[in-house]
Design a protein around this motif. Structure first.
Motif, short mmCIF file in Angstrom:
data_model
loop_
_atom_site.label_atom_id
_atom_site.label_comp_id
_atom_site.label_asym_id
_atom_site.label_seq_id
_atom_site.Cartn_x
_atom_site.Cartn_y
_atom_site.Cartn_z
N ARG B 216 2.73 -3.46 -0.61
CA ARG B 216 1.68 -2.47 -0.34
C ARG B 216 1.19 -2.57 1.10
O ARG B 216 0.83 -1.58 1.71
CB ARG B 216 0.49 -2.67 -1.28
CG ARG B 216 0.72 -2.13 -2.69
CD ARG B 216 -0.29 -2.70 -3.65
NE ARG B 216 -1.67 -2.47 -3.20
CZ ARG B 216 -2.70 -3.25 -3.49
NH1 ARG B 216 -2.52 -4.34 -4.22
NH2 ARG B 216 -3.90 -2.95 -3.06
N SER B 217 1.13 -3.78 1.62
CA SER B 217 0.55 -3.94 2.95
C SER B 217 1.59 -3.83 4.06
O SER B 217 1.24 -3.44 5.18
CB SER B 217 -0.17 -5.29 3.05
OG SER B 217 0.74 -6.35 2.81
N PRO B 222 5.69 5.18 5.44
CA PRO B 222 4.34 5.55 4.98
C PRO B 222 4.31 6.09 3.55
O PRO B 222 3.42 5.73 2.78
CB PRO B 222 3.91 6.64 5.98
CG PRO B 222 4.88 6.61 7.10
CD PRO B 222 6.12 5.95 6.62
N SER B 223 5.29 6.90 3.18
CA SER B 223 5.21 7.49 1.84
C SER B 223 5.51 6.46 0.76
O SER B 223 4.90 6.49 -0.32
CB SER B 223 6.12 8.71 1.72
OG SER B 223 7.46 8.33 1.82
N ARG B 225 4.87 3.25 1.10
CA ARG B 225 3.69 2.38 1.09
C ARG B 225 2.55 3.03 0.31
O ARG B 225 1.91 2.40 -0.53
CB ARG B 225 3.26 2.09 2.53
CG ARG B 225 2.27 0.94 2.66
CD ARG B 225 1.97 0.59 4.12
NE ARG B 225 1.38 1.71 4.84
CZ ARG B 225 1.92 2.33 5.88
NH1 ARG B 225 3.10 1.95 6.35
NH2 ARG B 225 1.31 3.34 6.46
N THR B 226 2.34 4.33 0.56
CA THR B 226 1.27 5.05 -0.14
C THR B 226 1.54 5.09 -1.64
O THR B 226 0.62 4.96 -2.44
CB THR B 226 1.16 6.48 0.43
OG1 THR B 226 0.91 6.38 1.84
CG2 THR B 226 0.05 7.26 -0.24
N SER B 227 2.80 5.27 -2.00
CA SER B 227 3.09 5.36 -3.43
C SER B 227 2.78 4.05 -4.14
O SER B 227 2.32 4.05 -5.29
CB SER B 227 4.54 5.80 -3.68
OG SER B 227 5.42 4.74 -3.39
N SER B 229 0.35 1.97 -3.13
CA SER B 229 -1.11 1.89 -3.18
C SER B 229 -1.67 2.80 -4.27
O SER B 229 -2.57 2.42 -5.02
CB SER B 229 -1.71 2.29 -1.82
OG SER B 229 -1.31 1.36 -0.86
N ASP B 230 -1.07 4.00 -4.37
CA ASP B 230 -1.52 4.94 -5.41
C ASP B 230 -1.28 4.36 -6.80
O ASP B 230 -2.12 4.46 -7.69
CB ASP B 230 -0.76 6.28 -5.28
CG ASP B 230 -1.21 7.05 -4.05
OD1 ASP B 230 -2.19 6.62 -3.40
OD2 ASP B 230 -0.57 8.07 -3.73
#
Lengths: 270, 270
Positions: B216-217, B222-223, B225-227, B229-230
């Motif tokens: 996650r970090s 970016p996408s 990583r965001t997925s 985190s989501d």
């Protein structure tokens, strides 16, 4: 699709590993015929003699007489120094007129197919196999992409010579299957990451090469070994030329999905 | 299928790599509850402190009080000496009463996900990753199979902790995807070769572990990583316990096809 097929690969820099014999040698020959004047081939292999014989042959060909540059790099792609010398030769062979960089990751070894997976207790043997067959193709590809970054007017294509073994397990072929599966995935990730790049995993089918001879004579598993012998006896083994023609057609059409695994048997016979 | 489900793993020798934390630790705990008296666990990891804390915990558990043997091996599975010490400890923990040897190849590293494939020009980095994540699991598995050969009355099970990444490419995860694809294929070949053996490639889903925190970090894309985190924010990350329960159910039922890749999301929720 054939209506959109180009008749050449452009003014290309073609980098081919394992170019001294077998499928790599055939790719070098075919590419020499399909590139436009002003192109260059960088041919890498461990065997200097075979490589220079190919260089002489290509120099005397029609393309050679028309000025095709053919650079030989005697190098072991399993060593970082080998990769570096391929990249160095490629940079030197490049000119601003080049509009297409094509890297063909062809070099590979069969691994010891005379034994089953349960015999592979020696990490150094497995490490060495993966280094030559997996790490080297990632690191060479990365180095070539860095040496020739994306810019308008420059097409970039990376070919991975794959195998049915990337998708299906074969008894007593643990190293080869593992390496080919790893390579396919590596190039699929690359295709996802670099949308401007064209990435092709091409499985050329069973080819009449030294590797197939080794497979027929040394494969431990009797039924796999027999199936290779039968394939050979029944004329189902392909010539390098026939399979390479399909690969060239894919590259000329340039309509495959980047990152796809395309087996010669998936293609229509037209 | 549940009608045929066994309630225990037998009098088992369970060898688990990466056992000091995360999913490996949970597997050790769950297996300690599912083995019959007279069983032994061999737990391997690099971190001696974490491993000994787990050993103490298990010694004080119901199974520990009933005589479960728990051996810790502080070892780096990326080194041949590490594998040798795991095999040595396993041989010592074995007794003729043992009727089931279970090897869980869990140890793995994420690799550097902060970079894209085109940055991997350093062969030593890629070699090292593949050695730890691919070679070591083949060589450990081979060594364990040799140490405990097929014989009547002895069941043998090899689990590979796999991932969706073995099947699907993820941007900026080239090492992880490549390693997991390689491992899956390796174990598929093994399953073809050894029909008496039970081989399972289990993809445990996104787990709430240190590896996911790192993902996650640090993930470059970016996408992707965001997925992650989501997924975390929406409570879609699984606990190690929940995923391990599914794995144990598979092992108890023992009805999977040997060599299959089974994802936790393929399983019904019953």
């Amino acid at each position: 699709m054939s209506s959109t097929e180009s008749t050449d690969l452009g003014r290309a820099l073609c980098i081919i590993t394992g170019a001294s014999r077998g499928f790599g040698r055939t790719i070098a020959r075919e590419m020499s015929r399909l590139v436009k004047p002003g192109s260059a081939l960088v041919l890498a292999a461990r065997s200097g003699d075979d490589l220079r014989a190919l260089q002489t042959e290509l120099a005397e060909s029609e393309a050679g007489k028309a000025g095709l540059v053919v650079e030989c790099v005697v190098a072991d792609v399993g060593q970082i120094e080998g990769l570096e010398s391929i990249v160095k030769a490629s940079k030197e062979a490049f000119s601003d007129d080049i509009d297409h960089v094509v890297l063909v990751n062809n070099a590979a070894s069969l691994g010891d197919v005379s034994r089953y997976a349960k015999s592979f207790t020696d990490m150094a043997e497995v490490d060495s196999y993966l280094s030559l067959n997996v790490s080297s193709s990632l690191c060479l590809t990365a180095s070539v992409l860095q040496a020739f970054p994306q810019r308008p007017g420059l097409r970039r294509t990376v070919v991975n010579i794959s195998s049915l073994c990337a998708l299906q397990p074969f008894r007593s072929w643990v190293l080869y299957c593992t390496g080919k599966a790893a390579r396919d995935m590596m190039f699929r990730v690359l295709a996802e990451e670099e949308p401007d790049l064209r990435v092709l995993n091409y499985a050329p089918g069973p080819l009449d090469t030294a590797m197939l001879t080794e497979a027929r004579s040394r494969t431990a598993d009797p039924s796999i070994r027999t199936s290779f012998s039968d394939m050979f006896a029944q004329g189902q083994v392909l010539t390098c030329e026939a399979s390479c023609a399909k690969l060239m057609k894919l590259l000329l059409e340039d309509s495959y999905t980047s990152g796809a695994h395309i087996d010669i048997y998936d293609l229509d016979t037209a």
